[in-house]
Design a protein around this motif. Structure first.
Motif, PDB file in Angstrom:
ATOM      1  N   ILE A 481       0.839  -1.206   0.000  1.00 30.82           N
ATOM      2  CA  ILE A 481       0.000   0.000   0.000  1.00 30.82           C
ATOM      3  C   ILE A 481       0.872   1.253   0.000  1.00 30.82           C
ATOM      4  N   LEU A 482       1.919   1.261   0.810  1.00 37.28           N
ATOM      5  CA  LEU A 482       2.799   2.435   0.888  1.00 37.28           C
ATOM      6  C   LEU A 482       3.581   2.615  -0.410  1.00 37.28           C
ATOM      7  N   ALA A 483       4.030   1.516  -1.015  1.00 37.73           N
ATOM      8  CA  ALA A 483       4.748   1.612  -2.291  1.00 37.73           C
ATOM      9  C   ALA A 483       3.831   2.175  -3.373  1.00 37.73           C
ATOM     10  N   LYS A 484       2.588   1.718  -3.376  1.00 44.63           N
ATOM     11  CA  LYS A 484       1.620   2.230  -4.356  1.00 44.63           C
ATOM     12  C   LYS A 484       1.404   3.728  -4.168  1.00 44.63           C
ATOM     13  N   SER A 485       1.332   4.176  -2.913  1.00 41.23           N
ATOM     14  CA  SER A 485       1.135   5.607  -2.658  1.00 41.23           C
ATOM     15  C   SER A 485       2.329   6.428  -3.142  1.00 41.23           C
ATOM     16  N   LEU A 486       3.533   5.864  -3.070  1.00 41.01           N
ATOM     17  CA  LEU A 486       4.720   6.563  -3.578  1.00 41.01           C
ATOM     18  C   LEU A 486       4.674   6.675  -5.099  1.00 41.01           C
ATOM     19  N   ILE A 487       4.144   5.659  -5.758  1.00 47.35           N
ATOM     20  CA  ILE A 487       3.998   5.704  -7.218  1.00 47.35           C
ATOM     21  C   ILE A 487       2.969   6.753  -7.601  1.00 47.35           C
ATOM     22  N   GLU A 488       1.833   6.761  -6.911  1.00 49.01           N
ATOM     23  CA  GLU A 488       0.774   7.733  -7.212  1.00 49.01           C
ATOM     24  C   GLU A 488       1.230   9.157  -6.952  1.00 49.01           C
ATOM     25  N   ALA A 489       2.119   9.330  -5.972  1.00 49.14           N
ATOM     26  CA  ALA A 489       2.630  10.668  -5.661  1.00 49.14           C
ATOM     27  C   ALA A 489       3.771  11.075  -6.585  1.00 49.14           C
ATOM     28  N   GLU A 490       4.121  10.203  -7.527  1.00 51.69           N
ATOM     29  CA  GLU A 490       5.187  10.448  -8.507  1.00 51.69           C
ATOM     30  C   GLU A 490       6.541  10.664  -7.847  1.00 51.69           C
ATOM     31  N   VAL A 491       6.715   9.989  -6.693  1.00 54.57           N
ATOM     32  CA  VAL A 491       8.026   9.942  -6.056  1.00 54.57           C
ATOM     33  C   VAL A 491       8.808   8.758  -6.608  1.00 54.57           C
ATOM     34  N   VAL A 492       8.085   7.675  -6.853  1.00 50.39           N
ATOM     35  CA  VAL A 492       8.663   6.422  -7.345  1.00 50.39           C
ATOM     36  C   VAL A 492       8.039   6.089  -8.693  1.00 50.39           C
ATOM     37  N   GLU A 514      19.529  13.539  -4.113  1.00 49.40           N
ATOM     38  CA  GLU A 514      20.140  12.252  -3.772  1.00 49.40           C
ATOM     39  C   GLU A 514      19.788  11.799  -2.363  1.00 49.40           C
ATOM     40  N   ASP A 515      19.704  12.756  -1.418  1.00 52.16           N
ATOM     41  CA  ASP A 515      19.417  12.374  -0.030  1.00 52.16           C
ATOM     42  C   ASP A 515      17.941  12.542   0.324  1.00 52.16           C
ATOM     43  N   PHE A 516      17.059  12.564  -0.698  1.00 55.90           N
ATOM     44  CA  PHE A 516      15.629  12.699  -0.451  1.00 55.90           C
ATOM     45  C   PHE A 516      15.157  11.560   0.443  1.00 55.90           C
ATOM     46  N   SER A 517      14.364  11.903   1.456  1.00 58.24           N
ATOM     47  CA  SER A 517      13.847  10.877   2.361  1.00 58.24           C
ATOM     48  C   SER A 517      12.461  11.281   2.824  1.00 58.24           C
ATOM     49  N   LEU A 518      11.794  10.340   3.485  1.00 59.08           N
ATOM     50  CA  LEU A 518      10.459  10.572   4.024  1.00 59.08           C
ATOM     51  C   LEU A 518      10.487  10.196   5.499  1.00 59.08           C
ATOM     52  N   ASN A 519      11.225  10.993   6.283  1.00 63.83           N
ATOM     53  CA  ASN A 519      11.481  10.623   7.676  1.00 63.83           C
ATOM     54  C   ASN A 519      10.353  10.995   8.626  1.00 63.83           C
ATOM     55  N   GLN A 520       9.316  11.668   8.149  1.00 66.62           N
ATOM     56  CA  GLN A 520       8.148  11.968   8.968  1.00 66.62           C
ATOM     57  C   GLN A 520       6.974  11.088   8.521  1.00 66.62           C
ATOM     58  N   THR A 521       6.072  10.808   9.436  1.00 66.18           N
ATOM     59  CA  THR A 521       4.923   9.963   9.098  1.00 66.18           C
ATOM     60  C   THR A 521       4.154  10.516   7.913  1.00 66.18           C
ATOM     61  N   LEU A 522       4.024  11.841   7.848  1.00 63.72           N
ATOM     62  CA  LEU A 522       3.239  12.464   6.779  1.00 63.72           C
ATOM     63  C   LEU A 522       4.128  13.149   5.732  1.00 63.72           C
ATOM     64  N   SER A 523       5.332  12.646   5.545  1.00 63.52           N
ATOM     65  CA  SER A 523       6.226  13.244   4.559  1.00 63.52           C
ATOM     66  C   SER A 523       5.625  13.210   3.161  1.00 63.52           C
ATOM     67  N   LEU A 524       4.911  12.146   2.837  1.00 57.84           N
ATOM     68  CA  LEU A 524       4.325  12.048   1.498  1.00 57.84           C
ATOM     69  C   LEU A 524       3.271  13.130   1.285  1.00 57.84           C
ATOM     70  N   PHE A 525       2.567  13.494   2.342  1.00 60.29           N
ATOM     71  CA  PHE A 525       1.614  14.604   2.224  1.00 60.29           C
ATOM     72  C   PHE A 525       2.352  15.886   1.880  1.00 60.29           C
ATOM     73  N   LEU A 526       3.504  16.111   2.477  1.00 61.88           N
ATOM     74  CA  LEU A 526       4.295  17.303   2.150  1.00 61.88           C
ATOM     75  C   LEU A 526       4.604  17.342   0.659  1.00 61.88           C
ATOM     76  N   VAL A 527       5.004  16.205   0.103  1.00 60.07           N
ATOM     77  CA  VAL A 527       5.347  16.140  -1.330  1.00 60.07           C
ATOM     78  C   VAL A 527       4.156  16.580  -2.181  1.00 60.07           C
ATOM     79  N   LYS A 528       2.957  16.108  -1.804  1.00 61.96           N
ATOM     80  CA  LYS A 528       1.770  16.461  -2.589  1.00 61.96           C
ATOM     81  C   LYS A 528       1.315  17.890  -2.310  1.00 61.96           C
ATOM     82  N   ALA A 529       1.408  18.329  -1.065  1.00 59.43           N
ATOM     83  CA  ALA A 529       0.882  19.645  -0.689  1.00 59.43           C
ATOM     84  C   ALA A 529       1.795  20.783  -1.127  1.00 59.43           C
ATOM     85  N   ALA A 530       3.032  20.481  -1.475  1.00 58.18           N
ATOM     86  CA  ALA A 530       3.968  21.540  -1.869  1.00 58.18           C
ATOM     87  C   ALA A 530       3.458  22.330  -3.066  1.00 58.18           C
TER      88      ALA A 530
END
Length: 848
Positions: A481-492, A514-530
């Motif tokens: 589920i998390l991998a799919k969300s990364l694909i939908e967010a166009e991170v992966v 190169e050092d991009f990471s998602l170290n917060q629980t809602l880091s993926l939301f940040l990627v989308k909300a930016a």
């Protein structure tokens, strides 16, 4: 361990590092310490030298650290890499310095989530999460030996995965797992032996080198301390479970006669060399002068380190701290004094578990110093007081209607008594259960490791874990589920496998840093909300900073102080306006701390969570701390003063560090413009200036020819070229100028000195500083430090020669630019320290 002799003479004797040679030399080392190995120590060392895993489950004070040192000795003799992991940074730092003393600072490095010191060294001290992340990212192949200290954290609900993952990924590595409160480890030993094909030796020892004496007293904490002092049972560790109580109880002890004149004299000599340059420093210094230390996570690292050093020298009779000392930090303790037997466990207040109690109690008694260690628990304060009231009434029944009994605390309290104390004293530690909760950071890290082994490596980790089959299945589904969300967010993206073009693999998109990471629980939301924020807006950089803050954990104590400040100012305003009392209270109840862009962020998150069910139980938390500090043109100390955060300095530093790290690693590169990059650089520079204790201490331990020196006449260090990346260098210089401007605007002479390259100030004292700025203040009443002051229109940096730069900073007042400017220079031709300011103030120019 203190006064550790170096291993270098023994290492020089080794030609062939076989087991017999290593054992003979290590026993020679131990003999030189004036010690003999206990049976459990000897058994553990023999097993390690025979290249077997060891689970060392022996009491506190039984010499587990010396066994870990033996493994480091073997690693150095064999020229192999060794990692020592700990649960908290204070313990990481302590082990780091111990290894520096034993093997030379050039051979020892440190890694935490905040950064690294000498990260390529053969011996590394790190937090458990650092090693776990390396294992997931498949960057741990060169590590031969790992010590996992305080291994009971394996069962921690929040962090246990960090102790679990290395055991199921690093099959070529030898492990030494240590704790005083492990309980039954049969399942862990069996799984590790099956996975690695290497024998696991379980070494236990029930006898403490220093036996413990337990007692329960109906006394106040001050009475208990005085009785223990009279009975020669100091040093005392007064255990509290909130930082507030640490400070309050330390204050309550300052009036007691804890230390004699001779000790006070030596103590003051040490204190004279220490820097208490933050708002809380004055209060801490007063505590220390009375022979009382304070130790908790709210302190800055440099203050915790100072307390530890003073305690090790015997200057402190009492240390009032949290249960962090139960995690092995080396402070000499004869008596552990529990102020209570309940604590807040993250969700509710509860009585201590057996493991928690024994972990803390075990710190009492020092081998070689004490024949007995003492563990004392005192009754609840209201019980003590009420018993005394009852005794008075027995003597004089007429007092029955006059004396009012105390009630139990309404919050943070669960009743305990002597029976509970006896029960927990005899109870064994609870069983350890494995923990593994897959999150975005793990999925991304595995994918970043590349190739067909990336995501598949994570699935293999789950399948090989110590979880039940049902738990494994759940985590595999969660990973998908998390991998799919990364694909939908166009991170992966799904792409061809470089090793097999016919196969498909997951890979991070190439436009991410190169050092991009998602170290917060809602880091993926940040990627989308930016994408919500317009890069053309003047507020863009600050809005992006607010987005970062919204996904970081709330530092509740800081937010409470902010709210108190807002309410206090509003109340004063309403009183001045004559607003009726009832209306004042009603309006105060509606007040919140500042939440920038809250409406937009909540709406965006509600939309986001519909498509991402894994977010259940989480939400964005808008707040303004880093942004507030920046917009108010405050540095760290001013901000602490403004909100009264003296006892939360460490918390503020950690929060700002986390914001910087999240901004640097979680915001996709395409959203970072020059304004945002400069804002991040300013916060990064500010954080690094607050506390450089670790780097300073490490430098002091380097060999003379490798030791950085501040004085130009001494040998310079190997240069770190901070100007190599021109863009980053200029951002740093602008950050340094802003810090200087802030100090000048506040007329903070000490702050100005700290903002400049050491020894470069054009004035010798505060009066000369005032004379330096007098022409400006003769015409203008203030200096404005708003962000506009650092626009290229007002700040110019130009090359003035080889590795030489000139800076001109136009000064602004509330109306805008003035005709005055600061002239500064940066000269990197001579020796300099990369972590200190490099700007030099030359003159104040007028008639611009």
């Amino acid at each position: 361990m203190t006064d550790i002799p170096p291993f270098s003479p023994l290492l020089a004797k080794i030609t062939q590092p076989d087991q017999d040679t290593l054992l003979d030399l290590f026993l020679e080392y131990v003999s030189g310490l004036g010690l003999e190995l206990y049976q459990a120590q000897e058994e553990a060392v023999l097993e390690l030298f025979d290249h077997h895993h060891v689970i060392l489950n022996t009491p506190t004070g039984s010499g587990k650290s010396l066994v870990a040192m033996a493994l480091a000795f073997m690693a150095m003799a064999e020229k192999r890499r060794y990692f020592y992991t700990c649960p908290i940074k204070a313990l990481v730092n302590e082990k780091f310095f111990a290894l520096c003393d034993a093997f030379g600072a050039q051979n020892v490095g440190l890694m935490t989530g905040d950064g690294a010191v000498n990260g390529e060294a053969p011996l590394i001290c790190c937090t458990a999460e650092v090693l776990s992340n390396m294992a997931i990212a498949q960057r741990a192949a060169d590590i031969a030996y790992v010590v996992m200290d305080e291994f009971h954290f394996y069962g921690d609900k929040e962090r246990g995965a960090a102790w679990h993952i290395p055991l199921i990924t690093m099959d070529k590595c030898l492990f030494l797992l240590m704790s005083a409160t492990l309980g039954d480890t049969d399942n862990i030993a069996g799984a590790l032996e099956s996975f690695s094909g290497r024998k696991v030796a379980k070494v236990t020892g029930g006898e403490r080198p220093v036996p413990l004496n337990f007692s329960y007293e109906e006394l106040t904490y001050t009475e208990a301390v005085m009785r223990l002092l009279e009975e020669n049972k100091a040093p005392i560790y007064l255990v509290n479970f909130t930082q507030k109580h640490c400070g309050e109880r330390a204050q309550g002890l300052t009036s007691l006669p804890l230390i004699d004149k001779e000790t006070r004299k030596k103590l003051n000599e040490d204190l004279a060399a220490a820097r208490f340059d933050t708002p809380y420093g004055k209060e801490l210094k007063r505590f220390l002068q009375a022979g009382v230390g304070v130790h908790h996570a709210g302190l800055l690292p440099k203050y915790r380190f100072l307390v530890e050093k003073l305690a090790q020298k015997g200057f402190l009779k009492v240390v009032s701290g949290t249960d962090s000392l139960g995690v092995g930090v080396n402070i000499p303790i004869r008596t552990v004094l529990f102020s209570q037997l309940c604590k807040y466990d993250g969700t509710k207040s509860a009585l201590l578990t057996a493991r928690q109690f024994h972990q803390i109690a075990g710190r009492a008694g020092r081998r070689g110093f004490d024949d007995t260690g003492y563990v004392v628990a005192i009754a609840p304060e209201h019980i003590v007081e009420n018993r005394r009231i009852e005794a008075k009434i027995v003597k004089d029944p007429h007092l029955k209607n006059k004396l009012v009994k105390k009630t139990p605390p309404k919050f943070g309290y669960v009743p305990w008594d002597e029976e509970f104390f006896k029960k927990i004293m005899a109870a064994p530690p609870e069983p350890l259960a494995p923990v593994l909760n897959i999150d975005h950071a793990m999925v991304l890290s595995a994918i970043q490791s590349g190739g067909s082994l990336g995501y598949g490596h994570l699935i293999a980790i789950i399948r090989g874990s110590h979880l039940t089959k049902g738990q494994q299945h759940f985590q595999v589904k969660r990973a998908a589920i998390l991998a799919k969300s990364l694909i939908e967010a166009e991170v992966v993206q799904i792409t061809a496998d470089p090793a097999n073009p016919l196969a498909k693999v997951l890979a991070v998109r190439p436009d991410f840093q190169e050092d991009f990471s998602l170290n917060q629980t809602l880091s993926l939301f940040l990627v989308k909300a930016a994408e919500l924020f317009n890069p053309e807006s003047e507020q863009y950089a600050l809005d992006m900073l607010s987005l970062v803050e919204a996904i970081c954990e709330n530092p509740e104590q800081i937010l409470t102080r902010q709210l108190d400040k807002i309410k206090s100012e509003l109340m004063n305003q309403m009183k001045a306006e004559g607003v009726p009392y009832e209306e004042r209270i009603e309006r105060l109840n509606e007040v919140e701390y500042e939440k920038p862009n809250a409406e937009a962020l909540y709406a965006a998150f509600n939309e986001f969570r519909h498509h991402h069910p894994w977010t259940a139980g989480n939400t964005v938390q808008p707040k303004s701390i880093a942004r507030d500090l920046f917009e108010r043109s405050m540095d760290f100390n001013y901000y602490v003063d403004y909100y009264g955060l003296e006892r939360q300095e460490g918390l503020l530093l950690r929060y700002l560090s986390e914001v910087v790290k999240t901004a640097e690693q979680n915001i996709p590169q395409k959203y970072i413009d020059e304004r945002l990059a400069e804002l991040i650089a300013y916060l990064r520079t500010l954080v690094r200036r607050v506390d450089s204790t670790l780097l300073d201490e490490w430098a002091e331990r380097l060999e003379p020819d490798k030791r950085p020196q501040r004085q130009a006449e001494k040998a310079p260090p190997k240069p770190v070229d901070i100007a190599k990346n021109r863009q980053e260098f200029f951002r740093r210089l602008k950050a340094e100028v802003r810090i200087l401007l802030t100090a000048i605007a506040k007329n903070d002479y000490e702050g100005v000195l700290l903002a400049l390259r050491p020894g470069s100030a054009p004035f010798k004292n505060e009066n000369e500083f005032k004379d330096f700025m007098a022409p400006y203040y003769a015409e203008y009443s203030e200096i404005n430090c708003i962000r506009k002051a650092l626009l290229s229109e007002f700040t110019t940096i130009s090359e003035a020669g080889p590795r030489l730069w000139a800076i001109s900073q136009v000064l602004l007042d509330k109306e805008g630019a003035t005709e005055f400017a600061l002239s500064l220079k940066v000269d990197l031709n001579g020796p300099y320290e990369a972590d200190l300011p490099v700007i030099e103030l030359k003159e104040l120019l007028g008639d611009m």
